[in-house]
Design an enzyme around this catalytic site. Structure first.
Site, PDB file in Angstrom:
ATOM      1  CB  THR D  13       5.074  -3.243 -31.293  1.00 13.04           C
ATOM      2  OG1 THR D  13       4.212  -2.581 -32.224  1.00 13.04           O
ATOM      3  CG2 THR D  13       5.701  -2.207 -30.387  1.00 13.04           C
ATOM      4  N   GLY D  14       5.416  -5.041 -34.194  1.00 13.58           N
ATOM      5  CA  GLY D  14       4.786  -6.093 -34.979  1.00 13.58           C
ATOM      6  C   GLY D  14       5.711  -7.283 -35.196  1.00 13.58           C
ATOM      7  CB  VAL D  16       8.298  -7.181 -39.951  1.00 11.48           C
ATOM      8  CG1 VAL D  16       9.587  -6.677 -40.604  1.00 11.48           C
ATOM      9  CG2 VAL D  16       7.566  -8.134 -40.881  1.00 11.48           C
ATOM     10  NE  ARG D 109       7.495  -3.849 -50.678  1.00 10.91           N
ATOM     11  CZ  ARG D 109       6.628  -4.731 -50.180  1.00 10.91           C
ATOM     12  NH1 ARG D 109       5.628  -5.168 -50.931  1.00 10.91           N
ATOM     13  NH2 ARG D 109       6.761  -5.172 -48.949  1.00 10.91           N
ATOM     14  CB  CYS D 148       7.267 -11.918 -47.750  1.00  8.42           C
ATOM     15  SG  CYS D 148       5.472 -11.959 -47.708  1.00  8.42           S
ATOM     16  CD  GLN D 174       2.176 -15.478 -50.328  1.00 11.52           C
ATOM     17  OE1 GLN D 174       2.068 -15.171 -51.501  1.00 11.52           O
ATOM     18  NE2 GLN D 174       2.229 -14.568 -49.379  1.00 11.52           N
ATOM     19  CB  SER D 177       4.805 -15.534 -39.831  1.00 14.62           C
ATOM     20  OG  SER D 177       5.571 -16.066 -40.888  1.00 14.62           O
ATOM     21  CD  GLU D 200       1.397 -11.497 -50.877  1.00 11.99           C
ATOM     22  OE1 GLU D 200       0.843 -10.519 -50.319  1.00 11.99           O
ATOM     23  OE2 GLU D 200       2.520 -11.909 -50.554  1.00 11.99           O
ATOM     24  CG  HIS D 240       5.769 -16.780 -48.142  1.00 14.67           C
ATOM     25  ND1 HIS D 240       5.069 -17.091 -46.998  1.00 14.67           N
ATOM     26  CD2 HIS D 240       5.569 -15.443 -48.345  1.00 14.67           C
ATOM     27  CE1 HIS D 240       4.486 -15.992 -46.527  1.00 14.67           C
ATOM     28  NE2 HIS D 240       4.774 -14.984 -47.313  1.00 14.67           N
ATOM     29  CG  ASN D 322       7.007 -15.763 -44.201  1.00 12.01           C
ATOM     30  OD1 ASN D 322       7.395 -16.908 -43.918  1.00 12.01           O
ATOM     31  ND2 ASN D 322       6.164 -15.100 -43.458  1.00 12.01           N
TER      32      ASN D 322
END
Lengths: 348, 348, 348, 348
Positions: D13-14, D16, D109, D148, D174, D177, D200, D240, D322
């Site tokens: 739902t977000g 992305v 990650r 991103c 950036q 979004s 970030e 970005h 991004n």
């Protein structure tokens, strides 16, 4: 219609001219073979000139050389994205020389002999073209599309004309691209509203009434209702919004007004560029430029927030793409209309 | 009045609360000595909480500890910048406990016993406060200022009421700060217009008529004209714009309307925060949020583009600072009015 | 110094010229008595020309007539807000005619005989003015302030020079007003970043080294460190941001770097326009153009986010008002410096 | 591969998640058959939830009901667009239950056993998946795509690794979004820059080195160069920008660097979503978010302004979408890679 009709573009280098080039690149009927512009751009290949659209310039157009505003070498059908200052003189010259000029310029829109057309609203006004030719002795002619905000009002009002239009009040919040390029300075636009667009309110008030007018022996008789417009410039890239209040003689229920919008919206013009002319969105936060401007490839006007108006009876919000439905796309649809009824062949 | 009157602020941490703090820092009559807010901020020193104004937080206020919404320790005069959800319950509770609440919340504005005041428009409505006290058995009371867009309409209409107001149509282009913080998401605001602000059109339509109404034995009788409002949110930081059309019974010449605007504009309230309530600008591109929002320290409404309206007779554009004239500054001016006519002393 | 020194402004109609007029209106030492601009504005009263600042135009300046770029009638001290194309020729002509030109133009900044000055950084470079006069045979002279982004870097680096500057990498996010008016088209700026400002990176790289250089018998010897700049234009009205990485020979602790920033920040120039040249903000989200651009009336650079850089050792963020600290305010501070050391009297 | 592989989406739902839904609607290999999200959205049909993309929601997905984060009913292959707070726990749970999770979350990650993949950069790192399964005893597994902004740096650096990467300095501008929805408040974003994005800079510095690292018996050995990042938020919707300086051991000529960029750019991954990973634009004003963000359907990074850097040797500007190349499109390309080498079948 295997072979495409060669067309030219007057004023090919501005915002509207570039959109005409982009939209005509894959057109089933038309092929851009000839470009003309003001002296500043003359002599360059189109591909050597600045291009401000995200999509790449069509390769075949890039190879064309930009010529002067001279009808001698122009094809029979030319689009005009000229500024009014150039269109005033150039368009009649092309018409006299036998070219059919599909113009987006304001110059001749209110000329009693020039059809001002939105195909879904008043395709029948195209009949003026014959009178224009006869009266002026032209073998070509001029056909125009309305101002980029007037078209929003005209489409909405056309959907409701069955109820008897009495009064229309409209406030427009207009996008930056409506001012061309470079247009508005960023320092004036960013985080700001400018409550004035020179000549815009008058165009909306007059063109709407001509568009909704009726054709009689003397020409177009303006529709008998009053329009009052207030126009502002807002920091939006593309997409004019019109907040419309309207008084209707029949005092229909809101549900009937909604049904009329839906019914009108479903009637796409039977032309290559014909899509639903308007779509109603059941979300009180819509339409918004960011979410709705590209609907129907930019040719569909998004409408929402139909509700009672304590003053005129009905109010709603409309949004359309000013460069597409309000200019380049409008001109192409008009050209399709002209071709479909045989006016260009007739001029040959 | 050497010694300043101690005042408190309910809802001191939001956008309006912060502007109240900033504007009261050097006020000649009032001194902020007490702060209250919702549970989330309670217990912190004000200086430890987020502050979003460019000017530094006043040091004396920074040292105050934020308490609960409890009148027990509150001074006699409190400003309320609460959200409606909190104001619904808290403001009457403070009034019952003997506090005069100068409220910016919408909660009680339309309560027939609560004065809704713009001092330059309807200072006489303050007489309602006595009836409110009598009817409710409160030793304190509630005085409200209007919605941040309604105040623009009310000031302009008040300037013209001598001509007999018949109809008012208004479209507003409202700034982001009107939605509080965090308010509108940047993704929704940037390069966009949102044609809906929940409850706003109704507030403009109703509050304008109460503000321009007359006081009789039964309370305020709403002004008898019709108002129709359409409201949009635009990507502007501060400054609501109102595009107003108005029908006037007397059909005055435009020059007379202009003279009335000028005359009204010259009458500043005889209070510390009193400045010219409106100023007419002779430039068709004005007023603009960027250039005109801070006029008169944000308390002066800028007006321009007076011209004929084909529909209602007259149209013009007004712009005012929504957080100042529409909220914090409005509340302070109301507090000055209350104090100047002795209502606070009376409550002690 | 009861009587104010009469000054003139070359290029009074642009963004920087208007800010000079506004900032000089209440200056304790200077009084604007003479205005000159390009042919387009010549002959008009200043008050008849467009004015784009929110604060009203100073009345005394409004009454002045704008003359040609002719030193004959100019006062001894003139500010130049000319474009480089005009400044190239005009400024030396004024200097030759005995006028001291306090210039914001880039034209002569890198001339080995022209002092490029930020008073808090290299006031001693003003000694070049005598050599300039001697070498050129001028009774007047030219004194310049740096590029609007270079000044940010110079002030930060000056604060750290005690540690031995070795390398500087800077990326700038520059405001729209840095491009003048009309400057960047709104269609290019809105919701966009342009990663190129013609000539800007070179100016930052070269001017920083001249500003931090040392004066010897031959002139200014550039500071021996390397600077690499990348410049972008962002949709911000006022306020250039510089993201700076720096290598320091002494490898000081971060706390010592911070102490040096604080110490430098506390040393305001002993001049009317002298304020804290920089202030460190302990908030990782700062500095921001919106919140910090006006600090110190626009003359204080806001610094934040000092932290370790894996590459050069130290990184931080600086923000300053490009039209004030980067142009109009910088020129006025330079003029104050010149006057305070007697250079103007000497020229008389 | 006539029959499409059923896939699920965690966090549908977000921002992305919505882009995943939109991009997968017409995917040749994958078919979305299962949606899960946090408790707030659970139980609704997807079509009943807010949708913020201009293009309409795919009808088949609209009909799906959003379930809990429970692997029991999930298909073998699931995309994760969860926030890190949810992904921390949920993704390993799905992997343990035999699902291959293609994750965009930052949670895992940097886990030494989790492949962090950009197919054009380090497809060979996918071999880690087998070790991950063995070590954890999972029949499924987790594969991640980078942050991103890190992906921009990784693609550019990968194109140049033949020259020996020594040092990388990057400043990012950036888009909004990147902060999700509602994300940044409009009042903070409009006309402003925020010089801080939590976590970030660290992600860019660390992920770039893992992406460019080499696989040996112990896992991924980070690339031996240093990266320094500075990140800012600018008022841009999508796209970005990374301003990159790089030191190269071989000191190649600029023309050779350019040739390497062109050569790398020409090598699209042999996968359905494979397009030119980067394109160099010969225009100093490019790349710009507005003009270049959608290149290659958002999967192509636009590069420009290659020039000498006085400090590190080379500098250039890169821009990428991004939400596409930096999130939804990246995950889909990773899923294609996983499927193309048979990892999903192996897990069944």
């Amino acid at each position: 219609m295997r072979e495409r009709i060669p067309v030219g573009i007057l004023g090919a280098t501005g915002v509207v001219g570039q959109h005409l080039v982009a939209r005509l690149a894959a057109h089933p009927w038309f092929e851009v073979v000839w470009l003309a512009a003001s002296a500043r751009s003359e002599g360059w290949r189109y591909g050597e000139l600045p291009w401000r659209l995200p999509a790449p310039m069509p390769e075949r157009t890039a190879a064309l050389r930009v010529g002067p505003l001279d009808p001698a070498t122009a094809p029979d059908l030319v689009f005009s994205a000229l500024d009014a200052s150039a269109a005033d003189e150039a368009e009649p010259r092309f018409a006299r020389a036998g070219r059919v000029v599909i113009s987006n310029a304001r110059s001749h829109r209110m000329d009693p002999l020039v059809p001002l057309i939105v195909p879904e609203v008043n395709a029948d006004h195209l009949a003026l073209l014959e009178r224009q030719r006869a009266a002026r002795g032209w073998s070509g002619g001029i056909v125009t599309n309305p101002n980029c905000a007037a078209v929003l009002v005209a489409l909405v009002i056309a959907a409701l004309r069955q109820f008897g239009i009495e009064q229309v009040a409209v406030t427009t919040l207009q996008a930056l691209s409506g001012a061309g390029y470079p247009g508005v300075a960023a320092l004036d636009a960013l985080g700001n509203v400018i409550p004035f667009i020179d000549g815009e309110e008058d165009k909306i008030e007059r063109e709407t009434r001509k568009l909704l007018g009726t054709l009689d022996d003397t020409g177009v008789v303006d529709a008998p209702f009053t329009v009052s417009a207030q126009s502002t410039r807002v920091p939006v890239e593309h997409g004019h919004m019109a907040l419309i209040s309207v008084a209707l003689a029949d005092r229909p229920a809101l549900a009937d007004v909604r049904a009329a919008l839906d019914a009108f919206g479903a009637r796409a013009a039977a032309l290559p560029g014909g899509v639903a002319p308007l779509v109603y969105i059941d979300d009180p936060h819509r339409p918004q430029p960011k979410l709705d401007v590209a609907r129907g490839g930019g040719m569909t006007v998004s409408v929402g927030r139909l509700r009672a108006c304590p003053l005129l009876g009905y109010k709603l919000v409309a949004l359309g793409h000013n460069v597409v439905r309000g200019a380049a796309g409008a001109a192409i649809l008009n050209a399709e209309l002209v071709v479909s009824v045989g006016r260009v062949l007739a001029s040959a």
